[in-house]
Every structure is written in structure tokens, then in C-alpha cells.
Design an enzyme around this catalytic site. Structure first.
Site, PDB file in Angstrom:
ATOM      1  N   CYS A  67       0.833  -1.206   0.000  1.00 21.65           N
ATOM      2  CA  CYS A  67       0.000   0.000   0.000  1.00 21.65           C
ATOM      3  C   CYS A  67       0.870   1.261   0.000  1.00 21.65           C
ATOM      4  CB  CYS A  67      -1.003  -0.031   1.151  1.00 21.65           C
ATOM      5  SG  CYS A  67      -2.355   1.165   0.922  1.00 21.65           S
ATOM      6  N   HIS A 127      -3.854  -4.845  -0.185  1.00 24.43           N
ATOM      7  CA  HIS A 127      -3.390  -5.417   1.082  1.00 24.43           C
ATOM      8  C   HIS A 127      -3.456  -6.947   1.035  1.00 24.43           C
ATOM      9  CE1 HIS A 127      -2.974  -1.795   3.590  1.00 24.43           C
ATOM     10  NE2 HIS A 127      -3.880  -1.293   2.780  1.00 24.43           N
ATOM     11  N   GLU A 130      -2.375  -9.001   3.129  1.00 16.35           N
ATOM     12  CA  GLU A 130      -2.675  -9.498   4.477  1.00 16.35           C
ATOM     13  C   GLU A 130      -4.148  -9.378   4.827  1.00 16.35           C
ATOM     14  OE1 GLU A 130      -1.483  -6.639   3.703  1.00 16.35           O
ATOM     15  OE2 GLU A 130      -1.951  -5.101   5.183  1.00 16.35           O
TER      16      GLU A 130
END
Lengths: 200, 257
Positions: A79, A180, A182
Site C-alpha cells: 500500500c 493489502h 494481508e
């Protein structure tokens, strides 16, 4: 060991937890010695480009990130962590970026709702190692700015929101995602597994 | 092209998920982390945890829930309820939440939205707006912002308030119709449309979902970027996957479950 650079910005735990979930030995750290000895380095980032760059500089870890990129060890920017790799951003024109990838960060067009807070698909380049084995690349984006690399060949994933933009880059050892991983459920975990494998 | 998000909402009281008096399938009440993981597997795009704990001494319990969710669930989640300060927000974000939602606290102290946005970025700041029609049958009379589950009228016009919090730095709006909440009569589509037209950030529709058609209408007629629902999931009425299949069949772009 994969070092996640902790320069005091935002929720950095989720990258650590997700890497650990895929079996990687990941550590959130602000210790330059740990970053120097890590097999791979993750540079996260959320919020404002200028605030992130200033936090990275004042933490004293900018040199550690530069050294890691130059060493050829796998690096992953996430990001704003991707945006910081570039020369600079229209979000904070007075603040230089790291300049590790040539190009500039620009605001998405205002004809869409901003920020883009959404799952989106990625058009993946055949050469991508990051997306290896991922059949349906749906990932989660939260951003109002995008990276415009000077050399489009570094881009290995394109997405569209108001305009076409770089969702992922792979420039030799330096990888980065605007989304993202994650927070991208099973797809994101597969990508992190690919990165961790590269680091092993 | 991006997809519309399906967001199950989990009301958490003292570390457990609860939902209303009409709760029929008690096995779904359970542990927030287990429920969150199940929704992730079923294809939920995001989760909202609403801390409905009345007493402040239970706040640490919520913090612990957030930590456990963040360890095991890898989709974004928002925490709302009882977040009154930048410090409260920071604790939730540090514990692993991706976003925090302000409601009453933003009404009492609008500058809180600006401070939180400056500190964490607008993408972290959701403002929840509970709105009630001034005249139940006439949308042209507008909507008033209410707090405390509708018990407190604020005098604020909901559309003006929405534009104001976006100006202050909200990155997203969670819009709940208090006329429809719990009724299963569908979203207040006129409210959604009015707020969507008055603001530049994504709008999450909430309040009143009873059928899958209501979710479709929230997007196609209300212009919502995300649809939030609680009871249709918790009661086992529909899975997230069924939702998504229905939305896709109606021409709404969703991430496949």
C-alpha cells in the site's frame, strides 16, 4: 526470518500475523540490526504518504530499507509502502520518496468514490512470481492514490478504478502491492506464501 | 472493476456475539472469532464488530476480541461502539482493527473525525449515521440524525451531517435507517440515494434487510457500495455465498465466494 519494518505507523500487526499464518518466521521490528540480518524485508504503510515518509525518516530506518533493496534480498512494499518506493507523490509534493522505483504517485480520478475501499480483480502478467498459482486474483484495496512507474514493464498486475493503474510491481528483488495481501483472504495468503518462499 | 462488498455485522456484548430476542439458532451466537472465520470462509468481504457493551469496564474484553480476530481472520474489519477518542481508536487499530467507526462521539465532538483522520488517514475512519425520517411517509421532509438506538434526537439533518463528516475526513459512511432497522422491510433507499448523491466517499447500507432482494435494491436503487446485514446471516437464513450468487444473478458485481 522476514523483517517487517516497524516505523510507528498504523496497524502493522496484520502483515506479521498473516505471514506467520502461512508458516513464515516473521518479526515486526524497529531494530536496524534485525532488518540487516533478515532474509527478506516487508515495508508496510497506511494513511498519508507524507506522514509515512516522515515517520520512516525520523525512525532512522530509511537507510535500512535502502540497504535491503540494494542487497538483492526479497522486499515487499504494501500500500503506502509501495508508494514510498517511488520518487514522490502528489499527496505530499514537498516530500521525496525513496526513489527505488522510477515514477510518481498520483491521485485517482474523482469520478469514482474515493478512497477506493473495495475488492477488485488484478490482470496478472505471465511473468509474475508473486501471483504464481493464483487462479482468481481478487484482492482488497484501500487507497486514493496510485503509482505510475516510468517503466510500465515493472508492473506485473493491473487493476481498474476510474483508470487503469499498477496493482503490483516486481522489479528484480523489489516487489510491491497497492492492495493489502494481508487482508485479501485466501488469495492474499497465497501471495504471501509466494513471497515467503522467495525469502526462504 | 471493483465489487460491491457484503458485510456481516456482529453485535458483541461482553465478548460474545448476540443478536436480538428473535434469535433462533443459538449455535450461531457464540464466539466472535469463530463466527468471523466462518464468514471469511463463506466469502464475506469485510466484517463489522459493534461493541454494544454498556459498561466501560468491558472495553478490554472487546480489545481482546479484536486481537484474537486479527490473529486468525485475514479480511478487513471495522470496530464500532463506544469509541470516543483518538486514544480509543488507536487502541483498536493497534489491536488489529483496520477501521474504527464513530457514531455518538462524532455528533458530540465533530472535530474528533478530523483528528482521527489526520492521525490515521481517512481510510481508517468510518462515521456511522443513524437516521430517522421526519415524516415516515414523506422523504421530502428529510431525515434527522439520532443516537442511542434512536432514543436521542440530535436536530441534525442527516444529509447535511453526512456531507459535513466527509469534509472533516470520514473515509466511509455507514448509514442505518432507524425506521427500518429490525423490521426486515428493506433499506430506506431514498435515504441511501440522498446521502450517496451528497458525498464523495463509499456508502455502506444498513438497517432493514429481510431478503436477498433487499440487498440487490440497496445497490441498484440505493447506490450503496457495500451492504451490511446481521440477522439474515446469524439466523442461518442465508449464507454469504447465497447472497453473492443472488447479487451476481441480478447483475451486481461481487467477489465470488
Amino acid at each position: 526470518m522476514i523483517a517487517i519494518v516497524d516505523y510507528g505507523i498504523g496497524n502493522l500487526r496484520s502483515a506479521e500475523k498473516a505471514l506467520q499464518h502461512v508458516g513464515a518466521d516473521a518479526t515486526l521490528t524497529d531494530d536496524p540490526r534485525v532488518i540487516a540480518s533478515a532474509a527478506a524485508v516487508v515495508v508496510p504503510g497506511v494513511g498519508h504518504f507524507g506522514a509515512c515518509m516522515e515517520a520512516l525518516r525520523s525512525s532512522g530506518l530509511e537507510a535500512s530499507v535502502r540497504a535491503a533493496a540494494a542487497s538483492g534480498r526479497p522486499m515487499l512494499g504494501i500500500c503506502v509502502g509501495m508508494q514510498m518506493l517511488f520518487d514522490g507523490s502528489d499527496e505530499a509534493p514537498e516530500t521525496p520518496g525513496l526513489g527505488l522505483v522510477a515514477g510518481r504517485v498520483r491521485r485517482l480520478p474523482a469520478d469514482e468514490k474515493l478512497p477506493q475501499i473495495a475488492w477488485n480483480t488484478v490482470d496478472v502478467a505471465a511473468r509474475s512470481e508473486l501471483f504464481a498459482g493464483v487462479a482468481e486474483p481478487w484482492v482488497y484495496f484501500v487507497h486514493s492514490y496510485v503509482c505510475d512507474p516510468a517503466d510500465p514493464d515493472v508492473v506485473t498486475g493491473w487493476s481498474t478504478y476510474g483508470r487503469r493503474y499498477a496493482a503490483a510491481i516486481e522489479q528484480s528483488n523489489v516487489w510491491a502491492t497497492q492492495f493489502h495481501p494481508e487482508k485479501s483472504s485466501h488469495v492474499g495468503l497465497a501471495l504471501l506464501r509466494n513471497f515467503a518462499r522467495k525469502a526462504a | 472493476m471493483s465489487a460491491v462488498r457484503i458485510i456481516p455485522c456482529l453485535d458483541v456484548d461482553a465478548g460474545r456475539v448476540v443478536k436480538g430476542v428473535r434469535f433462533v439458532e443459538i449455535r450461531d451466537a457464540g464466539d466472535p472469532v469463530e463466527l468471523a472465520a466462518r464468514y471469511d470462509t463463506e466469502g464475506a468481504d469485510e466484517l463489522v464488530f459493534l461493541d454494544i457493551t454498556a459498561s466501560s469496564d468491558q472495553r478490554d474484553t472487546m480489545l481482546h476480541v479484536v486481537e484474537r480476530v486479527a490473529e486468525q481472520v485475514f479480511i478487513p474489519f471495522t470496530v464500532g461502539g463506544g469509541i470516543r477518542s483518538v486514544d480509543d481508536a488507536r487502541r483498536m487499530l493497534r489491536a488489529g482493527a483496520d477501521k474504527v467507526s464513530f457514531n455518538t462521539a462524532a455528533v458530540n465532538d465533530p472535530d474528533l473525525v478530523a483528528r482521527a483522520s489526520a492521525e490515521f488517514g481517512d481510510q481508517c475512519v468510518v462515521v456511522a449515521i443513524d437516521a430517522r425520517r421526519r415524516d415516515a411517509d414523506d422523504a421530502s421532509m428529510g431525515w434527522e440524525v439520532v443516537t442511542h438506538g434512536g432514543r436521542t434526537a440530535t436536530g441534525l439533518d442527516a444529509i447535511e451531517w453526512a456531507a459535513e463528516v466527509v469534509r472533516l475526513g470520514a473515509g466511509e459512511l455507514l448509514v442505518t435507517s432507524m425506521d427500518r432497522d429490525g423490521t426486515k422491510a428493506g433499506y430506506d433507499l431514498e435515504l441511501l440515494r440522498a446521502i450517496e448523491a451528497a458525498t464523495t466517499v463509499p456508502v455502506i447500507a444498513s438497517g432493514g434487510v429481510g431478503t436477498l432482494e433487499h440487498l440487490v435494491a440497496g445497490v441498484t436503487e440505493g447506490g450503496a457500495h457495500a451492504v451490511l446485514a446481521a440477522s439474515i446471516f446469524h439466523f442461518g437464513q442465508h449464507t454469504v455465498a447465497e447472497d453473492k450468487a443472488h447479487l451476481a444473478a441480478a447483475g451486481v458485481r461481487v467477489r465470488p465466494a
